[in-house]
Structures are given as C-alpha cells and as structure tokens.
Design an enzyme around this catalytic site. Structure first.
Site, PDB file in Angstrom:
ATOM      1  N   GLY A 286      -3.190  12.149   4.903  1.00  0.00           N
ATOM      2  CA  GLY A 286      -2.150  11.192   4.576  1.00  0.00           C
ATOM      3  C   GLY A 286      -0.811  11.582   5.147  1.00  0.00           C
TER       4      GLY A 286
ATOM      5  N   HIS B  17      -5.818  -0.735   5.330  1.00  0.00           N
ATOM      6  CA  HIS B  17      -5.662   0.092   6.529  1.00  0.00           C
ATOM      7  C   HIS B  17      -6.763  -0.058   7.590  1.00  0.00           C
ATOM      8  CE1 HIS B  17      -8.254   2.477   4.000  1.00  0.00           C
ATOM      9  NE2 HIS B  17      -7.270   3.009   3.306  1.00  0.00           N
TER      10      HIS B  17
ATOM     11  N   HIS C  30       1.544   5.133  -2.070  1.00  0.00           N
ATOM     12  CA  HIS C  30       1.107   6.139  -3.053  1.00  0.00           C
ATOM     13  C   HIS C  30       2.350   6.804  -3.633  1.00  0.00           C
ATOM     14  CE1 HIS C  30      -3.190   5.938  -1.968  1.00  0.00           C
ATOM     15  NE2 HIS C  30      -2.744   5.700  -0.745  1.00  0.00           N
ATOM     16  N   LEU C  31       2.511   6.670  -4.945  1.00  0.00           N
ATOM     17  CA  LEU C  31       3.694   7.253  -5.595  1.00  0.00           C
ATOM     18  C   LEU C  31       3.377   8.572  -6.288  1.00  0.00           C
ATOM     19  CD1 LEU C  31       5.567   4.172  -7.084  1.00  0.00           C
ATOM     20  CD2 LEU C  31       6.099   5.488  -5.029  1.00  0.00           C
ATOM     21  N   ARG C  32       2.094   8.865  -6.474  1.00  0.00           N
ATOM     22  CA  ARG C  32       1.634  10.160  -7.027  1.00  0.00           C
ATOM     23  C   ARG C  32       1.941  10.360  -8.505  1.00  0.00           C
ATOM     24  NH1 ARG C  32      -1.749  10.231  -3.105  1.00  0.00           N
ATOM     25  NH2 ARG C  32      -1.025  11.052  -1.119  1.00  0.00           N
TER      26      ARG C  32
ATOM     27  N   HIS D 210       0.845  -1.201   0.000  1.00  0.00           N
ATOM     28  CA  HIS D 210       0.000   0.000   0.000  1.00  0.00           C
ATOM     29  C   HIS D 210       0.880   1.251   0.000  1.00  0.00           C
ATOM     30  CE1 HIS D 210      -4.097   1.753   1.369  1.00  0.00           C
ATOM     31  NE2 HIS D 210      -3.374   2.696   0.799  1.00  0.00           N
TER      32      HIS D 210
ATOM     33  N   ASP E  19       0.843   2.737   3.628  1.00  0.00           N
ATOM     34  CA  ASP E  19      -0.033   3.825   3.190  1.00  0.00           C
ATOM     35  C   ASP E  19       0.755   5.124   3.043  1.00  0.00           C
ATOM     36  OD1 ASP E  19      -2.256   5.098   2.262  1.00  0.00           O
ATOM     37  OD2 ASP E  19      -3.400   4.993   4.116  1.00  0.00           O
TER      38      ASP E  19
ATOM     39  N   ASN F 226      -6.403   9.290   6.660  1.00  0.00           N
ATOM     40  CA  ASN F 226      -7.648   8.572   6.444  1.00  0.00           C
ATOM     41  C   ASN F 226      -7.351   7.093   6.217  1.00  0.00           C
ATOM     42  OD1 ASN F 226     -10.367   8.202   6.092  1.00  0.00           O
ATOM     43  ND2 ASN F 226     -10.333   8.672   3.917  1.00  0.00           N
TER      44      ASN F 226
END
Lengths: 321, 437
Positions: free
Chosen positions: B327, B235, B63-65, B61, B308, B281
C-alpha cells in the site's frame, strides 16, 4: 566492484576477472600451507537468515584461508515472524565493523536491499536470496565448466559451449544466476523443464532454447555440459498446487539416467549444485560416473568465494562496477 | 453532519470546470451567486485568477486505519491529508481493528469523522464478518445506522466464494447499496509479491498474474447481471480488466470501476531495486496496462479515480521487500497525478476530472450532498486547483501520519490549493498565505 549481488549486472570483464582470480586461488589450495595472509585484520560476517550449512562452511573456509576474521550470524526467522529485522541486524553489523557481509536470505532482493538501503557500508556478497540470485554458485559452475571444456582457459569465457539446465527453473536462484552468467560468457543456454516450472516469459525468449522433456533436448543439442537442479519434493506434489503429478513421472521425463547420459557427447560433463536427490533428478550411475564433476564443484566453490572476497576487500578494484 | 454556518466567502475570477470564468459567492454554506456583485459586505475575498474550481472531490477508497492502527493514520490525520489533497468527502475502508462490520464500529468512525470536521467521512462496511469471507456481516444494521452505510467492501481481501458474492449483491438491493469488490483470486495469488511478468521473473519475486484480477471481475459482472444488482470494482489495474468492464457496460450491466493514480503513472519497472514503497496490491502493472487504464478512464469505461490511500508506518516499509506491507499513501498527490497523466496529455478535460473525482464517486457512494454542480443553491463544496503549481513530491511533507509515498522526487504540474466544505475552508495552501483578504 563494491558488492556481488547477482550475475545479471556482471560485465564479461568482471566475470572473467573473477574466474581468473579463482584459478589463482585454486592453485594456492594445492600447496602444503593453504592459508594466505591477504585479508588479515578484515572482518567477514556470514549472515544467514536461512539454513544452508554447505554454503556457509564454504564461505567460512574461503574467508579463513584468506586470514580474515569470520563471524557467523545465524538469524533464523524473519521480521515477519517477529525476529529481529534485517535493518536492525545490519545496523548491528555496521557497529561491529564488518568489512563484508555474506548474506543468505529467504527473501528475493534482500542482498540488494542491504547494499542499497544505507543501513551499513561494508561490501555485500549475496549467498542466495529467495528465488532470485546466487552468484557465487553460477561463478563456480562457470569456473568448473571452463576448466574442463576450454583449453588454456585463462582470460577466456565459455564461448560456443552448449549448456543445459534441467529442472525447477521457476524457483531456482541457481538457474537464474547461471542463465545470466552463461549468456554473458558466450555460451548457448538450453533450459529443460515442465512448463509449470518455467518462469513467466522464459519460453518466449529467443536467446534460450526451451524443451519440455530431457529427451527432446538431447535430440536437439550436442551438450557440452548438463546441470541438474535439485527437486524440492515437498513443493512439488499434492495439495492441488503440485507442479507435476508425481516424482515418478518427473524422473521419467527429466531424470538423468545412464541411457540419457550415454546420448551426450563423450566430453560432456555433469553438474549439480547439491544436495542431490539420487533417484529423482539424477541416478546414482550418473552422479558417480567419471563425467560427474559434482564433488569438484564443491572445492571450486571455496576458490570462487576466496576470489570474490579478495576482489571485494583487497582494495584491488575490478575494472568497472 | 449538519450544515455549518460560516462567514461569507467570495472566490473571484475562478475558472469553473476549467472552461468558464466566474465568481463563486458562498453564504451560509451554499453557493448563493456566481457574481461577486451579489457578495454581502465583509465577505472574505480570494482572487482565483488562473485557478480551476471544481465541485469538492470525493474519494471512494481511503484507508484511515482508525480504529486499531493509529500508529499508521488516525481519522484526524487522514482527514487533514484528504483536505490538503482537495477532498471534501472520503470513504473509509472497513479493514480496521476491529473490522467495520457492525453498526457500532461504523457509527464510531462516522462520528469521529464529523467531530474532526475536515472532510465528510463515510464508513464502508465489511461484506463479511471480520473480512473472513465466510458469513455476511449485518449490512442492514450498518445501512440503517446513523452512518447510513451504502458501500460495502472486504477491500484488502476478495469476496471469492461465488455463492457469498451472489448473496451479498442480492442483499444490498434492500437499501440501494453497492458491493465494492477487491478482485483478486486468492489461489492464483498465494505468496504473490508483484505483477507476474518479465520483471518478476528477473527479480525472483512471486507473481500476481493479471488473470487473478480479470477472472474475478468477469465472474462478478456476470453475477451482477444475473441477480440485477449494482457492482463496483475497486482498483482496476489491468488491460484485460478494462476490456471486461467495457464489454459488461455494453451489455447494460450495472457496474462501475475505479482506477488508482499510481496505476495511471507507475509500472512494475519501479520494483527493480526492491524498494517496498512500490509494493502495493493490486501491484504496479506494465506499460501496456497503464496505457489501457488511461484509455479506459478517458472513454468512460472506468468511472472514477480513487486513491486507495494506504498509510503504513516506517517499520513496515523500511525492510526487505517480502516482509513489507502493501500500500501507498496518495490523497495529496491524486490531483497532480491525474493532471499529469490525463489532463496535460489531453485525455481528460477539467470537466471530466470533476466527473471522475467528484460527481460519479459521490453517486456511487450515494453521497447526495456531494458531487453537486457549481451552481447557485448548491452546497458550497469546492476544490480550487492551481494547475501551474509545478511542485516536486516530498514524502515527508504530508499531513498523513505515514509517509509511504512512491512519488518522492516526482514532478507534478498542479495541486489543490483551497478546499471548502459546506462553506468552510478546510485547506488553504501555504502558497496562498495572505491571499484570503
């Protein structure tokens, strides 16, 4: 006292000092010339991210009667809607040399953030942040109650008085600030609201009496004061998220009318932070009765805000943070 | 993602899984021996006395954007941050711009990840087009693309329509896929800013009640049972969610669950002060929930720890709470937090950490070359941890492009000091300067 952000961190000593100072300020307002030179040369900024003409003019009157320079800064919108961010606004005010910033913001915690972020150095006075706090409203309510209900009030709190707060406690910064301050000053707090309009955990609090109808509360307590909160009509019904079924049902269960008013002890007073919805949370008979101190709350508001600005800016430190 | 031929490496005196001292000889990207005597001449040698070696860590999990928010993170900076945190593989969530809901986007992310080469980047595909929750995305095309997507998620948004969720669970059976659900009832959390509890009442922030997570998880495990599909819960954050997963597993439902390091360590008390670095979140919960997720992770109810990792630029955090993005970054602090909350407390052994941060996440994501045991013949994906590193988190000292860590100033016991991907070191800690002879 460097800032006035909320009532929950206000000591009894500080709260009493503000009330006593308010009494002095109120006394000066009965003179022929009401303007004091106390804050001459200091700059107070009214920074309003949310419309509130009543609160803004009250702060403006307070600052002007202390001879401060007043700048009104209306920053409608938000960083969410691509307006200027709170940070950039604060940096601007810092550059302009604001000694105190009176901030009204739609976001809970905005005043705390302004005070603690290091964006600016002046005193921060919270004039209402989201559904969090509105400390000068609670202080003016306490001042009004003390004046009417406590003999020889100087230096005293509200010990032993029973005060009911009726209505939308969930969304009300007025209720949030009042509950904390009333407890600090020694009053018994009665909260009256439908369960849908109570914040999480309030019904379980042992230091507060909670009732789900106004009649229950009137049966259970001899009230010294009753505070009717404004009902935001648009928030309340329809769309599947209504907090109660209809305005009519709300009025039946929570409205203050003559019959309910007559059940309170003779000395009991009626407060409302304004603006009122006549016929919804309060009937005209109650609002206009001799027990109503609603108009006096407005003038006391100016005195409380004078006292707060004076204590924050005059260099005369309050006893403790 | 072909195997990389590299120079031979020998890691001596490592504590494998924290319980067996051995050497790891790496030749041609594989573990060729567990005895340094077998090392080829000229191999680089690294003395790992006192250090713990685990199979390379896998984050399911992240996030690389990229594409879309390269100001927050790129595949390159995120990969570097992951390698520094001890990860050899990460699963990049689909909430990019454009959304990773087509074969083209997931192939682009995978190929950029391979080009950077610091970790294996496995794209997660969106369940619904544009994460809109109305129409299934072409999951088959993503599964059959060169990115070979097996995990699908609308993470950031919940697949809340029960019919759509049912169809998604059924559909991915074709290619042994899994739906990773962001469990959040949208109606119960409208405008929510933090966990609904005593602290939210005091702070005047709109609440995100635990039931909004638990009700979706309860529905989803029943759906997974009904259609006989595999469900993964992202999560997980509440005590009630742990109970529901425990019940579902006892019934034999094919469900797995992950917990984040921040939910193992922090509570909603951190929100006092309105510092948006603590805005996340699902939100930080109460101590009771922290205790429950730790217990759930210890007894196997929760299968994995995932980060996350959610980078945001300064302007999205240096503002008022309600305006801030949700985040926090977490790739480089995950090992230290798991050690602090689970290992040093005796709740997990290092062998368990290998299970929850490598073996099981690789299995859930169907990464067959990861999460393999530290044995002869296996791919040389290794994470070496210094459990006595004793460091204090400095949010600005990160390889991530963003620095929105909530752990600034917190003391952590250990961290990853060496990361090896298919025989090639992708991270060597500064403290080991010169240790690689």
């Amino acid at each position: 006292m460097k800032h006035l952000l909320g009532t929950q961190d206000l000591s009894r000593e500080d709260a009493t000092l503000i009330l006593d100072t308010t009494a002095q300020m109120a006394a000066t307002q009965e003179r022929e010339i009401r303007k004091l030179p106390t804050l001459r040369g200091r700059t107070v900024v009214n920074l309003f991210f949310e419309d509130s003409t009543r609160t803004r003019i009250s702060f403006e009157a307070a600052a002007k009667r202390l001879s401060a320079d007043v700048i009104n800064f209306s920053a409608k919108g938000s960083s969410l809607s691509k307006g200027e961010s709170l940070k950039d606004t604060a940096l601007t005010l810092q550059a302009m040399g604001a000694d105190a910033v009176v901030i009204r913001h739609w976001a809970s915690g905005a005043a705390d953030r302004l005070a603690q972020s290091g964006w600016m150095h002046g005193a921060v006075l919270n004039a209402g942040d989201g559904t969090h706090q509105h400390p000068t409203q609670a202080l003016l309510d306490a001042f009004t109650m003390r004046r009417h209900l406590v003999a020889d009030p100087d230096g005293k709190g509200l010990d032993g008085l029973t005060v009911a707060i009726v209505g939308d406690v969930l969304h009300s910064r007025v209720a949030g600030s009042n509950i904390a301050l009333l407890k600090t000053l020694g009053a018994n707090v009665v909260v009256v609201a439908p369960p849908t309009l109570l914040p999480f955990g309030m019904a379980a609090r042992e230091d507060i009496s909670v009732h789900y109808t106004l009649d229950d509360a009137l049966d259970a307590h001899d009230l010294d004061a009753i505070m009717m909160l404004r009902v935001q009509r648009e928030r309340m019904t329809g769309g599947g998220s209504g907090f109660f079924p209809s305005p009519e049902e709300y009025t039946r269960l929570f409205g203050l009318d003559r019959a309910r008013m007559d059940r309170m002890p003779e000395h009991a007073i009626i407060l409302h932070p304004g603006p009122m919805n006549r016929g919804l949370e309060i009937s005209a008979e109650a609002a206009d009765s001799p027990r109503s101190v609603i108009v006096e709350q407005v003038s006391n508001g100016v005195a409380v805000r004078m006292a707060s600005l004076y204590l924050l800016l005059s260099g005369e430190e309050a006893p403790s943070e | 993602m072909s195997d990389t031929t590299t120079d031979a490496i020998v890691i001596t005196n490592a504590s494998l899984y924290g319980d067996t001292t051995a050497d790891i000889v790496i030749v041609d990207g594989r573990i060729s021996s567990l005895d340094r005597a077998d090392a080829p001449a000229g191999a680089r040698t690294f003395d790992a006395s006192g250090l713990v070696a685990l199979p390379g860590l896998v984050d399911i999990h992240t996030h690389l954007r990229e594409p879309g928010r390269e100001d927050a993170e790129t595949i390159e900076t995120g990969s570097r941050s992951a390698a520094q945190g001890g990860f050899v593989a990460i699963h990049a969530m689909a909430n990019t711009t454009p959304t990773a809901d087509t074969a083209g986007v997931v192939e682009q992310v995978a190929s950029r990840g391979a080009e950077v080469g610091l970790v294996d980047v496995f794209p997660v595909g969106a369940v619904t087009v544009g994460l809109e929750g109305t129409q299934l995305s072409e999951m088959g095309a993503m599964a059959n693309s060169r990115a070979k997507v097996r995990m699908f998620s609308d993470d950031g948004k919940c697949v809340h329509d029960p019919v759509l969720m049912r169809r998604a669970l059924e559909y991915v059976k074709t290619f042994d896929g899994v739906i990773a659900q962001h469990a959040q009832d949208p109606r119960l959390t409208e405008g929510s800013q933090m966990h609904e509890g005593l602290v939210s009442t005091e702070l005047g922030l709109a609440g995100w009640p635990a039931v909004a997570e638990e009700s979706i998880i309860a529905r989803d495990v029943l759906l997974a049972e009904h259609v006989g599909s595999r469900l993964h819960v992202c999560h997980l954050s509440t005590a009630g969610s742990v109970d529901i997963i425990r019940w579902a597993k006892a019934k034999g439902i094919d469900v797995t669950a992950e917990v984040m390091p921040h939910h193992l360590l922090l509570t909603d008390e951190s929100v006092r002060g309105y510092d948006p670095r603590f805005k996340v979140n699902p939100p930080l919960r109460t101590q009771k929930d922290v205790d429950a997720v730790r217990a759930g992770l210890a007894d196997g109810t929760i299968d994995v720890v995932a980060t996350d990792h959610a980078p945001h630029p300064d302007e999205d955090k240096d503002c008022e709470w309600a305006a801030a993005a949700m985040g926090m970054i977490g790739l480089e602090t995950a090992v230290g937090i798991v050690q602090k909350t689970m290992v040093d407390t005796g709740a997990l052994s290092w062998r368990d950490v290998a299970r929850v941060m490598s073996t099981t996440p690789a299995r859930i994501g169907r990464d067959d070359q990861h999460g393999r045991p530290l044995e002869v013949g296996e791919p040389a994906n290794v994470t070496v941890i210094d459990p006595k590193a004793a460091w204090t988190v400095d949010p600005t000292a990160t390889a991530s492009r963003s620095n929105n860590s909530p752990f600034g100033g917190i003391a952590l016991p250990g961290r990853a000091v060496v990361t090896i991907l298919r025989g090639r070191p992708t991270h060597i800690d500064d403290s080991l300067e010169g240790a690689f002879a």
